[in-house]
Scaffold this motif. Sequence first.
Motif, PDB file in Angstrom:
ATOM      1  N   GLU A  84      26.845 -17.670  10.270  1.00 54.22           N
ATOM      2  CA  GLU A  84      27.329 -16.298  10.192  1.00 54.22           C
ATOM      3  C   GLU A  84      26.600 -15.413  11.202  1.00 54.22           C
TER       4      GLU A  84
ATOM      5  N   ARG B 167      31.491 -17.741  -1.269  1.00 50.96           N
ATOM      6  CA  ARG B 167      30.650 -16.849  -2.058  1.00 50.96           C
ATOM      7  C   ARG B 167      30.606 -15.446  -1.460  1.00 50.96           C
ATOM      8  N   GLN B 168      30.744 -15.353  -0.125  1.00 51.81           N
ATOM      9  CA  GLN B 168      30.813 -14.033   0.507  1.00 51.81           C
ATOM     10  C   GLN B 168      32.155 -13.370   0.230  1.00 51.81           C
TER      11      GLN B 168
ATOM     12  N   ARG C 104      29.366  -5.175   8.506  1.00 50.34           N
ATOM     13  CA  ARG C 104      28.380  -6.247   8.352  1.00 50.34           C
ATOM     14  C   ARG C 104      27.905  -6.727   9.719  1.00 50.34           C
TER      15      ARG C 104
ATOM     16  N   ASP D 243      31.569 -22.426  -3.515  1.00 47.20           N
ATOM     17  CA  ASP D 243      30.996 -21.230  -2.917  1.00 47.20           C
ATOM     18  C   ASP D 243      30.348 -21.487  -1.567  1.00 47.20           C
ATOM     19  N   THR D 244      29.972 -22.728  -1.293  1.00 51.13           N
ATOM     20  CA  THR D 244      29.257 -23.022  -0.054  1.00 51.13           C
ATOM     21  C   THR D 244      30.187 -23.425   1.096  1.00 51.13           C
TER      22      THR D 244
ATOM     23  N   THR E  29      24.076 -11.076  -0.113  1.00 53.24           N
ATOM     24  CA  THR E  29      24.599 -12.337   0.419  1.00 53.24           C
ATOM     25  C   THR E  29      23.677 -12.860   1.523  1.00 53.24           C
TER      26      THR E  29
ATOM     27  N   THR F  73      32.245 -11.454  -3.094  1.00 59.81           N
ATOM     28  CA  THR F  73      31.736 -10.089  -3.075  1.00 59.81           C
ATOM     29  C   THR F  73      32.836  -9.102  -2.691  1.00 59.81           C
TER      30      THR F  73
ATOM     31  N   LYS G 131      19.081 -11.428   4.236  1.00 59.45           N
ATOM     32  CA  LYS G 131      20.080 -11.191   3.184  1.00 59.45           C
ATOM     33  C   LYS G 131      20.594  -9.758   3.310  1.00 59.45           C
TER      34      LYS G 131
END
Length: 526
Positions: free
Chosen positions: A384, A466-467, A362, A498-499, A378, A470, A374
């Motif tokens: 990030e 949330r990442q 990534r 998730d945040t 994600t 995945t 994105k």
Amino acid sequence: MYSQTLVGRWIAVDGDGGIVRYVGPVDGSSGTWLGVEWMTSAETSGGGKKRGKHDGSSKSGKRYFTCTSPDPHCASFIRNVDRIDWGQTLLQAAQSKYTVTGDEAIPGPPPAIDGSRRGKIEAVGFDKIAREQSDLTSLHVLGLDSQRVFGALDDQDDGLVTGRLLGQVTTLLLSRNYLTEWSRVLEILRVLPNVQTLDISGNPLNPVIDSATDQWREGGFHVDTLRIDSSPQLSWTSVSAIACQLHVHALSFGWSRLTDDFVSPAIDTLEDLSLDCNDISNLLPLLSTQPQLRSLSVRGNPRITEFPPCLLPSLSSLNLGSTGLLSWTSIDNMRESLPVLRTLYLANTPLDPGTGDSAVARALVIGRLPDLGKLDGTVITNEERTEMERYYLVMMSNSETGVVEGFPRRDELIAKHGPPPTRKPLVESGGKIGARLVTVSIEVVSKEAGVVCVEKKSLLKSMLVRQLRTVVMRVAKTRDFQMQLGKEDGRWVLLDSDTRPLSFYGIGETSDEEEGGQTTVIRVQI
């Protein structure tokens, strides 16, 4: 008496499907026969023998029709009308599926639906919806998949009634039906002129385009979205010709064993193209004729090993997931050849730095493409991006000479974040990146089987929950799970926001260290 108009129609007999190739007499017998080329379900349930007996010719050698299949036993003559299913018209299918009259029982779901993590959901109001849908004049979406539709008209219907009742339909779903001729698709669009989304996937459509294309040109039909998936008998030449005539903006032609035969005129109106799960290896002939594309998906084409540096000034979304993409040069070229690229999918490709760590791959992508918004579904947050660009910068450094010359964005990233330390990441834990990484042990647990699997991952503390989902989804091979963090005092804390970054839950603050990273246990309940 059979009519010659039946030639080309799809029929079904005892579950076997085929196309009528001949209507007329056969030497040595009386009456009218149907010559059928059988296309599906070649074996009967009785003796296990093939229904076909010849290739369109009689025992005397006289040929009555020609089959498309090379099988010398793919055809036969039949005339038992009671066992033949000829399908139904568009209106008949709509009335059969949607119309509810009088006290007729209204089909619907059970009183309670399993809502997975949200628990049981009570189902109410479906009787009202069914009553409203029974008024065909109010339908805008008409779903007739697998309803044996052969066309819009028959000998008793001139289309006026169908057009009056279904004239408001804008989305028409006709996958896996009895459509064989493009002229039948034309008559449907003529009767329903407001259709903007048309799905004719999985139909036994003739690979040879008949005279209907000239009528399309004269009729001036426009369809915004066209889906012709699961149609291996069709070629790109025929599909692109139809798309041109219909002035299509979005086209899907997947699961059709499509190869590199892209010799055809450009589809000038095309903006969104999906060619998923085919057998494509070279995209250059296609992309050189479609520079106006805004979205392209070629996932599931394992023979694609590189993406050509072809200028696509409007392409903002690209899906290369599950391809054989091997070259980082393809990613480097995207900054100039795809100047407005914002969404990219690269999941399940060979692009991997060798560590098996998803965070590394990534970082290598985000570090190369500064405008990407994105990646693999994600959203890339500002936090990030900063983290991954620093990670990327350190990975491209050299323990002896400092920074490797000539890698993408070298000077830009040094000006933004400063020079990286002269050591490799993930080896010396005192480095900046080593301090930001935490080794997480993901334990997948089920009530029935206990611990299903355990897998370790190196993750950034700034990664959002949330990442993490995945990553966990790929380990657990399911979307239905709960994640809990193991604390030192034995408690399990639910990761429910998730945040939030992982550091919010204290991940990375435990004392157990392992090879430069910190070990944390996340229990995944499935």
